[in-house]
Design an enzyme around this catalytic site. Structure first.
Site, mmCIF file in Angstrom:
data_model
loop_
_atom_site.group_PDB
_atom_site.id
_atom_site.type_symbol
_atom_site.label_atom_id
_atom_site.label_comp_id
_atom_site.label_asym_id
_atom_site.label_seq_id
_atom_site.Cartn_x
_atom_site.Cartn_y
_atom_site.Cartn_z
ATOM 1 N N PHE A 202 -37.846 80.055 13.987
ATOM 2 C CA PHE A 202 -39.101 80.009 14.740
ATOM 3 C C PHE A 202 -40.042 79.028 14.052
ATOM 4 C CE2 PHE A 202 -43.247 81.432 16.201
ATOM 5 C CZ PHE A 202 -42.998 81.543 17.557
ATOM 6 N N VAL A 203 -40.526 78.047 14.809
ATOM 7 C CA VAL A 203 -41.408 77.032 14.228
ATOM 8 C C VAL A 203 -42.809 77.134 14.827
ATOM 9 C CG1 VAL A 203 -39.568 75.397 13.633
ATOM 10 C CG2 VAL A 203 -40.611 75.294 15.918
ATOM 11 N N ASP B 58 -36.021 75.577 24.209
ATOM 12 C CA ASP B 58 -35.340 76.678 23.542
ATOM 13 C C ASP B 58 -34.193 77.116 24.446
ATOM 14 O OD1 ASP B 58 -34.626 78.789 21.989
ATOM 15 O OD2 ASP B 58 -36.520 79.851 22.084
ATOM 16 N N LYS C 6 -49.357 75.611 27.131
ATOM 17 C CA LYS C 6 -50.253 74.852 26.284
ATOM 18 C C LYS C 6 -49.504 74.066 25.211
ATOM 19 C CE LYS C 6 -53.269 78.884 26.376
ATOM 20 N NZ LYS C 6 -53.791 79.979 25.524
ATOM 21 N N ARG D 238 -51.410 76.323 16.517
ATOM 22 C CA ARG D 238 -51.241 75.159 17.400
ATOM 23 C C ARG D 238 -51.933 73.929 16.811
ATOM 24 N NH1 ARG D 238 -49.312 77.050 22.408
ATOM 25 N NH2 ARG D 238 -50.163 79.024 23.123
ATOM 26 N N GLU E 206 -42.395 67.882 27.193
ATOM 27 C CA GLU E 206 -42.140 69.237 26.676
ATOM 28 C C GLU E 206 -42.282 69.295 25.162
ATOM 29 O OE1 GLU E 206 -41.669 72.251 27.244
ATOM 30 O OE2 GLU E 206 -40.609 72.627 29.109
ATOM 31 N N ASP E 207 -42.831 70.374 24.681
ATOM 32 C CA ASP E 207 -42.922 70.572 23.240
ATOM 33 C C ASP E 207 -41.557 70.903 22.643
ATOM 34 O OD1 ASP E 207 -42.814 72.991 24.611
ATOM 35 O OD2 ASP E 207 -44.406 73.967 23.474
ATOM 36 N N ASP F 252 -47.246 77.813 18.922
ATOM 37 C CA ASP F 252 -48.024 78.945 18.405
ATOM 38 C C ASP F 252 -47.175 80.146 18.038
ATOM 39 O OD1 ASP F 252 -47.379 79.615 21.194
ATOM 40 O OD2 ASP F 252 -48.727 81.315 20.889
ATOM 41 N N LYS G 296 -33.759 73.097 20.394
ATOM 42 C CA LYS G 296 -32.988 74.046 19.589
ATOM 43 C C LYS G 296 -31.551 74.094 20.110
ATOM 44 C CE LYS G 296 -36.657 77.116 18.002
ATOM 45 N NZ LYS G 296 -37.166 78.512 18.030
HETATM 46 P P1 IMP Z 1 -37.512 78.196 26.943
HETATM 47 O O1 IMP Z 1 -37.892 78.417 28.394
HETATM 48 O O2 IMP Z 1 -36.682 79.305 26.380
HETATM 49 O O3 IMP Z 1 -36.880 76.827 26.709
HETATM 50 O O4 IMP Z 1 -38.836 78.314 26.089
HETATM 51 C C1 IMP Z 1 -39.662 77.269 25.887
HETATM 52 C C2 IMP Z 1 -41.006 77.760 25.393
HETATM 53 O O5 IMP Z 1 -40.893 78.831 24.447
HETATM 54 C C3 IMP Z 1 -41.675 76.630 24.650
HETATM 55 O O6 IMP Z 1 -42.403 75.806 25.544
HETATM 56 C C4 IMP Z 1 -42.519 77.365 23.633
HETATM 57 O O7 IMP Z 1 -43.789 77.690 24.177
HETATM 58 C C5 IMP Z 1 -41.766 78.640 23.346
HETATM 59 N N1 IMP Z 1 -40.985 78.515 22.103
HETATM 60 C C6 IMP Z 1 -39.647 78.407 21.968
HETATM 61 N N2 IMP Z 1 -39.275 78.314 20.681
HETATM 62 C C7 IMP Z 1 -40.424 78.367 19.959
HETATM 63 C C8 IMP Z 1 -40.713 78.316 18.537
HETATM 64 O O8 IMP Z 1 -39.842 78.192 17.653
HETATM 65 N N3 IMP Z 1 -42.024 78.406 18.199
HETATM 66 C C9 IMP Z 1 -43.026 78.533 19.110
HETATM 67 N N4 IMP Z 1 -42.801 78.580 20.452
HETATM 68 C C10 IMP Z 1 -41.510 78.509 20.863
HETATM 69 MG MG MG Z 2 -45.851 80.009 23.021
#
Ligand code: IMP
Ligand code: MG
Length: 232
Positions: free
Chosen positions: A205-206, A156, A96, A218, A152-153, A212, A184
């Site tokens: 953490f944001v 990470d 989401k 959100r 993508e939001d 969320d 990040k």
């Molecule tokens: P990744 O697969 O580790 O890149 O994780 C990506 C997902 O983790 C994002 O789409 C977010 O939903 C969640 N996420 C990663 N960092 C944060 C944060 O700082 N705040 C909130 N959600 C996060």
């Molecule tokens: Mg999440």
């Protein structure tokens, strides 16, 4: 992930400098570097959460709403300038977190686009090199021959994104690009070409603007830092 996968369209390794810094993405976008010093802290006289019903919960605003919107306009122009295909780009929003971003991004795009949504769930630890992902909701249609843009939001670890790229690549798109609003530092480990990145942010953490903590925040129009007392 083990090394560079040449089967993924556009999957060139990111340019990582000797100091670990990632080079600027596509010609039309300059990624803005945001540090903890840019955060505007909440204080006794000002609480950014108050007008959204989150009184006393936020520690700071990291990226204000206007800054987000200006960057989204910049990203949208760059993506449109690179669009040399006959059909409109297919924007893929992974639910989401990216929902706020994709709606603003589509409205800022100076060319027509089409929207698709996917929902996935990730299993395994973030440190696992083989992220197992399950599709909860798949695309509604065929993407053969289309330019797909994953919206993508935040990147990470990038594990979900790597998996998604491989999955979509098997469906015969003309191209796959990625637009990420936030990234990040850990993301430099991801061996995928994220051409358009809005902001490089600290590891903190944001929340807000789609992101969320336990499904909350959100709905905030800015990206903020959660008060430490809210984690426990
Ligand atoms: P990744 O697969 O580790 O890149 O994780 C990506 C997902 O983790 C994002 O789409 C977010 O939903 C969640 N996420 C990663 N960092 C944060 C944060 O700082 N705040 C909130 N959600 C996060
Ligand atoms: Mg999440």
């Amino acid at each position: 992930m083990t090394g560079f996968d040449s089967s993924i369209p556009n999957a060139v390794p990111p340019a990582i400098g000797v100091d670990g810094a990632v080079a600027a993405p596509g010609a039309g976008v300059s990624t803005t570097y945001v540090t903890s010093a840019d955060a505007v802290p909440a204080g006794p006289a000002w609480d950014p959460g108050t007008e959204h019903g989150y009184d006393g919960e936020l520690a700071a605003v990291l990226i204000p709403a206007e800054t987000l919107q200006a960057k989204i306009t910049e990203l949208a122009r760059a993506v449109a300038a690179d669009h040399t295909y006959d059909t409109p780009p297919l924007l893929i929003c992974v639910l989401k977190g990216a929902v706020m971003f994709v709606t603003d991004f589509a409205r800022a795009l100076p060319i027509p686009s089409e929207l698709e949504f996917m929902a996935v769930s990730s299993y395994g630890s973030a440190t696992s090199s083989s992220g197992v992902v399950r599709i909860l909701k798949d695309l509604d249609r065929d993407i053969t021959g289309r330019r797909v843009i994953i919206v993508e939001d935040i990147i990470d670890s990038g594990l979900t994104l790597s998996w998604l790229l491989k999955n979509l690549a098997t469906r015969g798109p003309a191209a796959i690009d990625i637009v990420a609003l936030l990234r990040k530092p850990e993301a430099v480990k991801v061996e995928v070409d994220v051409r358009y990145v809005g902001f490089d942010i600290p590891t903190d953490f944001v929340v807000g603007y789609g992101l969320d903590y336990n499904e909350r925040y959100r709905d905030l129009p800015f990206v903020g830092l959660l008060g430490e007392h809210m984690y426990r």
